[in-house]
Write a protein that holds these residues in place. Structure first.
Motif, PDB file in Angstrom:
ATOM      1  N   LYS A 161      -0.392  -2.653  -6.874  1.00 11.79           N
ATOM      2  CA  LYS A 161       0.728  -3.757  -7.560  1.00 11.79           C
ATOM      3  C   LYS A 161       1.877  -3.195  -7.338  1.00 11.79           C
ATOM      4  O   LYS A 161       2.840  -4.703  -7.763  1.00 11.79           O
ATOM      5  CB  LYS A 161       0.452  -3.911  -8.742  1.00 11.79           C
ATOM      6  N   LEU A 162       2.277  -2.338  -6.230  1.00 15.96           N
ATOM      7  CA  LEU A 162       3.428  -2.435  -5.661  1.00 15.96           C
ATOM      8  C   LEU A 162       4.067  -3.461  -5.141  1.00 15.96           C
ATOM      9  O   LEU A 162       2.972  -3.174  -4.331  1.00 15.96           O
ATOM     10  CB  LEU A 162       3.753  -0.444  -5.178  1.00 15.96           C
ATOM     11  N   ASP A 163       5.472  -3.586  -5.663  1.00 15.46           N
ATOM     12  CA  ASP A 163       5.656  -5.425  -5.066  1.00 15.46           C
ATOM     13  C   ASP A 163       7.633  -4.509  -4.459  1.00 15.46           C
ATOM     14  O   ASP A 163       7.226  -3.205  -3.727  1.00 15.46           O
ATOM     15  CB  ASP A 163       6.307  -5.789  -5.655  1.00 15.46           C
ATOM     16  N   GLU A 198      10.238  -1.236  11.329  1.00 18.41           N
ATOM     17  CA  GLU A 198      10.658  -2.232  11.002  1.00 18.41           C
ATOM     18  C   GLU A 198      10.615  -2.002   9.102  1.00 18.41           C
ATOM     19  O   GLU A 198      10.637  -3.354   8.394  1.00 18.41           O
ATOM     20  CB  GLU A 198       9.121  -3.558  11.013  1.00 18.41           C
ATOM     21  N   HIS A 199      10.279  -0.880   8.948  1.00 15.70           N
ATOM     22  CA  HIS A 199      10.731  -0.095   7.250  1.00 15.70           C
ATOM     23  C   HIS A 199      11.821   0.903   7.470  1.00 15.70           C
ATOM     24  O   HIS A 199      11.823   1.508   6.618  1.00 15.70           O
ATOM     25  CB  HIS A 199      10.056  -0.310   6.392  1.00 15.70           C
ATOM     26  N   ASP A 200      12.885   0.436   7.514  1.00 14.86           N
ATOM     27  CA  ASP A 200      14.089   1.839   8.383  1.00 14.86           C
ATOM     28  C   ASP A 200      14.433   1.543   6.439  1.00 14.86           C
ATOM     29  O   ASP A 200      15.129   0.801   5.987  1.00 14.86           O
ATOM     30  CB  ASP A 200      14.941   0.874   9.116  1.00 14.86           C
ATOM     31  N   VAL A 201      14.298   2.981   5.837  1.00 18.33           N
ATOM     32  CA  VAL A 201      14.650   3.249   4.397  1.00 18.33           C
ATOM     33  C   VAL A 201      16.752   2.756   4.599  1.00 18.33           C
ATOM     34  O   VAL A 201      16.755   3.011   2.972  1.00 18.33           O
ATOM     35  CB  VAL A 201      14.253   4.465   3.900  1.00 18.33           C
ATOM     36  N   ALA A 202      17.361   3.100   5.237  1.00 13.36           N
ATOM     37  CA  ALA A 202      19.102   2.522   5.350  1.00 13.36           C
ATOM     38  C   ALA A 202      18.883   0.990   5.507  1.00 13.36           C
ATOM     39  O   ALA A 202      20.062   0.838   4.774  1.00 13.36           O
ATOM     40  CB  ALA A 202      19.056   3.055   6.805  1.00 13.36           C
ATOM     41  N   GLU A 203      18.000  -0.065   5.193  1.00 10.76           N
ATOM     42  CA  GLU A 203      18.483  -0.777   5.236  1.00 10.76           C
ATOM     43  C   GLU A 203      17.620  -1.388   3.774  1.00 10.76           C
ATOM     44  O   GLU A 203      16.422  -1.077   3.613  1.00 10.76           O
ATOM     45  CB  GLU A 203      17.631  -2.106   5.945  1.00 10.76           C
ATOM     46  N   LEU A 250       6.473  -2.165  -1.781  1.00 10.87           N
ATOM     47  CA  LEU A 250       6.500  -0.933  -1.028  1.00 10.87           C
ATOM     48  C   LEU A 250       4.772   0.179   0.119  1.00 10.87           C
ATOM     49  O   LEU A 250       4.441   0.914   0.502  1.00 10.87           O
ATOM     50  CB  LEU A 250       6.074   0.333  -2.170  1.00 10.87           C
ATOM     51  N   LEU A 251       3.565  -0.967  -0.994  1.00 11.20           N
ATOM     52  CA  LEU A 251       2.882   0.023  -0.509  1.00 11.20           C
ATOM     53  C   LEU A 251       2.656  -0.888   0.848  1.00 11.20           C
ATOM     54  O   LEU A 251       1.626  -0.442   2.325  1.00 11.20           O
ATOM     55  CB  LEU A 251       1.092  -1.158  -1.302  1.00 11.20           C
ATOM     56  N   GLU A 252       3.339  -1.618   1.828  1.00 10.52           N
ATOM     57  CA  GLU A 252       2.765  -2.578   3.065  1.00 10.52           C
ATOM     58  C   GLU A 252       3.442  -1.384   3.858  1.00 10.52           C
ATOM     59  O   GLU A 252       3.699  -0.946   5.336  1.00 10.52           O
ATOM     60  CB  GLU A 252       3.658  -4.143   2.726  1.00 10.52           C
ATOM     61  N   GLN A 260       1.879   4.957   7.767  1.00 12.80           N
ATOM     62  CA  GLN A 260       0.975   6.441   7.469  1.00 12.80           C
ATOM     63  C   GLN A 260      -0.350   7.188   8.773  1.00 12.80           C
ATOM     64  O   GLN A 260       0.053   8.266   8.562  1.00 12.80           O
ATOM     65  CB  GLN A 260      -0.832   5.203   7.071  1.00 12.80           C
ATOM     66  N   SER A 261       0.771   6.560   9.983  1.00 10.97           N
ATOM     67  CA  SER A 261      -0.067   7.148  11.210  1.00 10.97           C
ATOM     68  C   SER A 261       0.497   8.088  11.495  1.00 10.97           C
ATOM     69  O   SER A 261       0.441   9.091  11.544  1.00 10.97           O
ATOM     70  CB  SER A 261       0.146   6.497  12.369  1.00 10.97           C
TER      71      SER A 261
END
Length: 286
Positions: A114-116, A140-145, A151-153, A159-160
């Motif tokens: 359910k993490l969104d 594609e998921h830079d935490v600076a942006e 969150l799960l995606e 994960q690698s």
């Protein structure tokens, strides 16, 4: 239907788990057996205290717990002592606050599903506050942006290269399928919580290359550490007197620290394992 655990009970259990992990001899990581040139034990004690109320706050979503706990740690310590711990314990705490007949891992899985996007936005802010990488290594998921997905995606994309992210996408399998069995087995054989927790740490260290070492020093170096640990772990776990391995484990500790190799992800998984174990015991006692 059983009642979920209270915020106070979870905060207390979280602090106790964080402090207990410091009492275990964990080669290459922070513990009370030897000094660490990179970290001070008192910073980890302080970070446990200041982050606990947010990890355990049932009024907050998982992402917001991560954000506020990480920010509290940054304010108190000025360094990243516990981001990995927070990332792993926040979903466990949320699951333990649910009223359910299902086991803890099943409830964790439901929480993770359910993490969104709002969880991702908050978690990214927490990661930025801790000044830590991981998710940000995936373009594609830079935490600076701003977060563009759940969150799960985002964890799936990371994960690698990050074992904590891997656990988000595998229902915390390392904790429930590796850590907890190792903890139970060691306690049954040795009846010593400090050595049992050291056994959990060594089991994790021997099982997979530590992803913090891999990110900072490369997979070849992380694999080298895993191979070294596997040889020591086999002898250590087979012993009926774990304290006889104090000298050898401290030698490994000095070697890793001299080379600047900190199995931080392994330590995070160790704290989360103890936290999960203690949550389950509290639930059983209700």
């Amino acid at each position: 239907m059983s009642e979920g655990l209270s915020d106070d009970a979870i905060a207390k259990t979280y602090i106790e788990s964080c402090l207990a992990e410091l009492d275990a001899l964990k080669p290459g990581n922070v513990h009370r057996y030897a000094d660490d040139p990179r970290h001070v034990v008192s910073d980890f004690e302080k970070s446990a205290e200041v982050s606990a109320p947010f990890v355990a706050d049932s009024e907050l979503g998982v992402g917001e717990r991560i954000k506020r706990a990480a920010e509290a740690t940054a304010d108190a310590c000025g360094t990243n002592t516990n981001l990995g711990i927070i990332l792993l314990t926040a979903p466990l705490a949320a699951a333990a606050q649910r009223s359910s007949k299902k086991d803890l891992q099943h409830r964790v899985a439901k929480i993770l599903m359910k993490l969104d996007r709002s969880d991702a936005q908050a978690a990214y802010a927490g990661i930025r506050a801790a000044n830590a990488g991981g998710l940000g290594e995936v373009p594609e998921h830079d935490v600076a942006e701003e977060a563009s997905t759940s969150l799960l995606e985002a964890m799936s994309a990371a994960q690698s290269r990050d074992r904590i992210a891997w656990n988000y996408t595998h229902d915390f399998a390392d904790i429930f399928e590796i850590g907890l069995p190792a903890l139970v087995d060691a306690m049954e054989r040795w009846s010593d919580p400090n050595w049992a927790l050291a056994a959990v740490y060594m089991t994790f260290l021997a099982a997979e290359p530590d992803s913090l070492i891999a990110r900072k020093h490369g997979m070849e170096k992380a694999s080298e550490v895993r191979e070294e640990a596997a040889e020591l772990t086999e002898k250590f776990l087979a012993s009926s007197e774990p304290e006889k391995f104090t000298s050898e484990m401290l030698c490994s500790d000095r070697s890793l620290k001299k080379r600047g190799l900190n199995p931080g992800t392994t330590a995070d998984l160790t704290v989360a394992t103890l936290f999960a174990d203690r949550l389950q015991r509290l639930e059983s006692a209700q």
